[in-house]
Design a protein around this motif. Structure first.
Motif, PDB file in Angstrom:
ATOM      1  N   VAL A  18       0.837  -1.206   0.000  1.00  0.00           N
ATOM      2  CA  VAL A  18       0.000   0.000   0.000  1.00  0.00           C
ATOM      3  C   VAL A  18       0.874   1.258   0.000  1.00  0.00           C
ATOM      4  O   VAL A  18       0.606   2.202  -0.746  1.00  0.00           O
ATOM      5  N   ALA A  19       1.943   1.260   0.802  1.00  0.00           N
ATOM      6  CA  ALA A  19       2.856   2.410   0.825  1.00  0.00           C
ATOM      7  C   ALA A  19       3.495   2.624  -0.546  1.00  0.00           C
ATOM      8  O   ALA A  19       3.643   3.762  -1.007  1.00  0.00           O
ATOM      9  N   ALA A  20       3.866   1.525  -1.210  1.00  0.00           N
ATOM     10  CA  ALA A  20       4.464   1.624  -2.544  1.00  0.00           C
ATOM     11  C   ALA A  20       3.456   2.163  -3.562  1.00  0.00           C
ATOM     12  O   ALA A  20       3.793   3.017  -4.387  1.00  0.00           O
ATOM     13  N   VAL A  21       2.219   1.685  -3.494  1.00  0.00           N
ATOM     14  CA  VAL A  21       1.166   2.158  -4.400  1.00  0.00           C
ATOM     15  C   VAL A  21       0.939   3.654  -4.183  1.00  0.00           C
ATOM     16  O   VAL A  21       0.800   4.426  -5.146  1.00  0.00           O
ATOM     17  N   GLN A  22       0.940   4.079  -2.926  1.00  0.00           N
ATOM     18  CA  GLN A  22       0.774   5.511  -2.626  1.00  0.00           C
ATOM     19  C   GLN A  22       1.951   6.312  -3.164  1.00  0.00           C
ATOM     20  O   GLN A  22       1.763   7.348  -3.807  1.00  0.00           O
ATOM     21  N   ALA A  23       3.169   5.831  -2.938  1.00  0.00           N
ATOM     22  CA  ALA A  23       4.377   6.541  -3.383  1.00  0.00           C
ATOM     23  C   ALA A  23       4.414   6.681  -4.899  1.00  0.00           C
ATOM     24  O   ALA A  23       4.872   7.692  -5.428  1.00  0.00           O
ATOM     25  N   ALA A  24       3.926   5.651  -5.596  1.00  0.00           N
ATOM     26  CA  ALA A  24       3.948   5.662  -7.067  1.00  0.00           C
ATOM     27  C   ALA A  24       2.759   6.416  -7.663  1.00  0.00           C
ATOM     28  O   ALA A  24       2.671   6.555  -8.880  1.00  0.00           O
ATOM     29  N   GLY A  52      17.841  -2.800   1.650  1.00  0.00           N
ATOM     30  CA  GLY A  52      17.970  -1.537   0.919  1.00  0.00           C
ATOM     31  C   GLY A  52      17.159  -1.462  -0.358  1.00  0.00           C
ATOM     32  O   GLY A  52      17.001  -0.382  -0.928  1.00  0.00           O
ATOM     33  N   THR A  53      16.633  -2.592  -0.831  1.00  0.00           N
ATOM     34  CA  THR A  53      15.898  -2.610  -2.101  1.00  0.00           C
ATOM     35  C   THR A  53      14.641  -1.749  -2.045  1.00  0.00           C
ATOM     36  O   THR A  53      14.402  -0.926  -2.935  1.00  0.00           O
ATOM     37  N   VAL A  54      13.856  -1.938  -1.004  1.00  0.00           N
ATOM     38  CA  VAL A  54      12.592  -1.196  -0.897  1.00  0.00           C
ATOM     39  C   VAL A  54      12.876   0.302  -0.819  1.00  0.00           C
ATOM     40  O   VAL A  54      12.246   1.096  -1.528  1.00  0.00           O
ATOM     41  N   GLU A  55      13.837   0.686   0.009  1.00  0.00           N
ATOM     42  CA  GLU A  55      14.193   2.098   0.145  1.00  0.00           C
ATOM     43  C   GLU A  55      14.647   2.672  -1.195  1.00  0.00           C
ATOM     44  O   GLU A  55      14.275   3.788  -1.566  1.00  0.00           O
ATOM     45  N   ALA A  56      15.467   1.908  -1.918  1.00  0.00           N
ATOM     46  CA  ALA A  56      15.952   2.361  -3.220  1.00  0.00           C
ATOM     47  C   ALA A  56      14.788   2.569  -4.197  1.00  0.00           C
ATOM     48  O   ALA A  56      14.774   3.543  -4.962  1.00  0.00           O
ATOM     49  N   LEU A  57      13.814   1.660  -4.164  1.00  0.00           N
ATOM     50  CA  LEU A  57      12.667   1.787  -5.066  1.00  0.00           C
ATOM     51  C   LEU A  57      11.826   3.015  -4.748  1.00  0.00           C
ATOM     52  O   LEU A  57      11.314   3.665  -5.654  1.00  0.00           O
ATOM     53  N   PHE A  58      11.706   3.347  -3.470  1.00  0.00           N
ATOM     54  CA  PHE A  58      10.944   4.541  -3.086  1.00  0.00           C
ATOM     55  C   PHE A  58      11.634   5.812  -3.570  1.00  0.00           C
ATOM     56  O   PHE A  58      11.010   6.857  -3.668  1.00  0.00           O
ATOM     57  N   ILE A  61      10.856   6.347  -8.491  1.00  0.00           N
ATOM     58  CA  ILE A  61       9.425   6.158  -8.739  1.00  0.00           C
ATOM     59  C   ILE A  61       9.144   5.490 -10.091  1.00  0.00           C
ATOM     60  O   ILE A  61       8.281   4.609 -10.164  1.00  0.00           O
ATOM     61  N   PRO A  62       9.859   5.832 -11.184  1.00  0.00           N
ATOM     62  CA  PRO A  62       9.590   5.110 -12.444  1.00  0.00           C
ATOM     63  C   PRO A  62       9.814   3.598 -12.320  1.00  0.00           C
ATOM     64  O   PRO A  62       9.016   2.801 -12.814  1.00  0.00           O
ATOM     65  N   GLN A  63      10.883   3.180 -11.644  1.00  0.00           N
ATOM     66  CA  GLN A  63      11.154   1.752 -11.455  1.00  0.00           C
ATOM     67  C   GLN A  63      10.113   1.131 -10.517  1.00  0.00           C
ATOM     68  O   GLN A  63       9.642   0.021 -10.750  1.00  0.00           O
ATOM     69  N   LEU A  64       9.748   1.852  -9.460  1.00  0.00           N
ATOM     70  CA  LEU A  64       8.729   1.379  -8.530  1.00  0.00           C
ATOM     71  C   LEU A  64       7.415   1.159  -9.266  1.00  0.00           C
ATOM     72  O   LEU A  64       6.753   0.127  -9.100  1.00  0.00           O
ATOM     73  N   THR A  65       7.046   2.113 -10.109  1.00  0.00           N
ATOM     74  CA  THR A  65       5.805   2.006 -10.889  1.00  0.00           C
ATOM     75  C   THR A  65       5.855   0.804 -11.820  1.00  0.00           C
ATOM     76  O   THR A  65       4.878   0.059 -11.938  1.00  0.00           O
ATOM     77  N   LYS A  66       7.018   0.590 -12.457  1.00  0.00           N
ATOM     78  CA  LYS A  66       7.175  -0.557 -13.354  1.00  0.00           C
ATOM     79  C   LYS A  66       6.963  -1.868 -12.597  1.00  0.00           C
ATOM     80  O   LYS A  66       6.252  -2.765 -13.068  1.00  0.00           O
ATOM     81  N   ILE A  67       7.560  -1.981 -11.420  1.00  0.00           N
ATOM     82  CA  ILE A  67       7.422  -3.204 -10.626  1.00  0.00           C
ATOM     83  C   ILE A  67       5.974  -3.389 -10.168  1.00  0.00           C
ATOM     84  O   ILE A  67       5.417  -4.483 -10.257  1.00  0.00           O
ATOM     85  N   VAL A 125      -3.001 -13.380  -3.259  1.00  0.00           N
ATOM     86  CA  VAL A 125      -1.874 -13.102  -2.369  1.00  0.00           C
ATOM     87  C   VAL A 125      -0.688 -13.974  -2.777  1.00  0.00           C
ATOM     88  O   VAL A 125      -0.836 -15.182  -2.986  1.00  0.00           O
ATOM     89  N   ILE A 126       0.502 -13.346  -2.888  1.00  0.00           N
ATOM     90  CA  ILE A 126       1.714 -14.079  -3.260  1.00  0.00           C
ATOM     91  C   ILE A 126       2.795 -13.870  -2.207  1.00  0.00           C
ATOM     92  O   ILE A 126       2.785 -12.888  -1.470  1.00  0.00           O
ATOM     93  N   ASP A 127       3.751 -14.822  -2.164  1.00  0.00           N
ATOM     94  CA  ASP A 127       4.773 -14.811  -1.108  1.00  0.00           C
ATOM     95  C   ASP A 127       6.100 -14.191  -1.518  1.00  0.00           C
ATOM     96  O   ASP A 127       7.058 -14.217  -0.750  1.00  0.00           O
ATOM     97  N   SER A 128       6.175 -13.618  -2.724  1.00  0.00           N
ATOM     98  CA  SER A 128       7.402 -12.963  -3.195  1.00  0.00           C
ATOM     99  C   SER A 128       7.023 -11.777  -4.069  1.00  0.00           C
ATOM    100  O   SER A 128       5.965 -11.781  -4.694  1.00  0.00           O
ATOM    101  N   VAL A 129       7.902 -10.790  -4.111  1.00  0.00           N
ATOM    102  CA  VAL A 129       7.693  -9.648  -5.002  1.00  0.00           C
ATOM    103  C   VAL A 129       8.124 -10.061  -6.408  1.00  0.00           C
ATOM    104  O   VAL A 129       9.200 -10.647  -6.587  1.00  0.00           O
ATOM    105  N   LEU A 130       7.283  -9.783  -7.392  1.00  0.00           N
ATOM    106  CA  LEU A 130       7.609 -10.094  -8.780  1.00  0.00           C
ATOM    107  C   LEU A 130       8.474  -8.984  -9.356  1.00  0.00           C
ATOM    108  O   LEU A 130       8.154  -7.804  -9.204  1.00  0.00           O
ATOM    109  N   LEU A 131       9.552  -9.357 -10.028  1.00  0.00           N
ATOM    110  CA  LEU A 131      10.440  -8.365 -10.637  1.00  0.00           C
ATOM    111  C   LEU A 131      10.482  -8.602 -12.144  1.00  0.00           C
ATOM    112  O   LEU A 131      10.834  -9.691 -12.589  1.00  0.00           O
ATOM    113  N   PRO A 132      10.108  -7.569 -12.925  1.00  0.00           N
ATOM    114  CA  PRO A 132      10.168  -7.728 -14.381  1.00  0.00           C
ATOM    115  C   PRO A 132      11.604  -7.918 -14.856  1.00  0.00           C
ATOM    116  O   PRO A 132      12.546  -7.479 -14.193  1.00  0.00           O
ATOM    117  N   ALA A 133      11.746  -8.566 -15.996  1.00  0.00           N
ATOM    118  CA  ALA A 133      13.083  -8.865 -16.526  1.00  0.00           C
ATOM    119  C   ALA A 133      13.872  -7.587 -16.772  1.00  0.00           C
ATOM    120  O   ALA A 133      13.330  -6.580 -17.127  1.00  0.00           O
TER     121      ALA A 133
END
Length: 133
Positions: A18-24, A52-58, A61-67, A125-133
C-alpha cells in the motif's frame, strides 16, 4: 464491498504494498472501475528482498511504478481461470509465467491465498515480489 486498495489496507498484511502504491501515485488507478487482478505480495514478501531494495525503489518512482504494474493484470481473473493459463500480460507490458502443476506459481512466487474479491477486481496473495526482466 471495498475497492482493491481499501481491501488491501483492511487486510493488514500489505502495508509495504500500500505504501508503494501511494508513493507511485497509483491509488486513484487502483480505486478506479477496473476490473483489475492484482498479485499482491505480503509484507513478508517485501521483507525477503535484499536489504535496501525497498528504500531504493521509493527513491526511483519510475522503477517502482514498473514493478507495481507488473503485479497487475487487466480484467478480473479468478483462480479457476488462472489455473487454465500458462502466462498473463501485465499492465506493465510484459508477461508473468503461470504454473498450476503443483499449487499456483506466478513466476517464482507462490499464490498463498486466491480470490480475495474487491468491487473492482480480485487479489491473489503471493509470497514474493515479482520483478520484471
Amino acid at each position: 464491498m471495498a475497492d482493491i486498495v481499501d481491501t488491501a489496507v483492511s487486510a493488514g498484511s500489505f502495508t509495504s504494498l500500500v505504501a508503494a502504491v501511494q508513493a507511485a501515485g497509483l491509488v486513484d488507478t487502483l480505486k478506479g472501475p477496473g476490473p483489475f487482478t492484482v498479485f499482491a505480495p505480503t509484507d513478508d514478501a517485501f521483507a525477503k528482498l535484499p536489504a535496501g531494495t525497498v528504500e531504493a525503489l521509493f527513491n526511483d518512482i519510475p522503477q517502482l511504478t514498473k514493478i507495481l504494474t507488473y503485479h497487475v493484470v487487466s480484467g478480473k481473473v479468478m483462480a479457476a481461470d488462472v489455473v487454465k493459463l500458462t502466462s498473463a500480460k501485465t499492465v506493465e507490458g510484459s508477461e508473468v509465467k503461470i504454473d498450476a502443476s503443483n499449487g499456483v506459481k506466478i513466476n517464482d512466487a507462490t499464490v498463498t491465498a486466491a480470490d480475495v474479491v474487491a468491487d473492482n477486481g480480485v487479489i491473489h496473495v503471493i509470497d514474493s515480489v515479482l520483478l520484471p526482466a
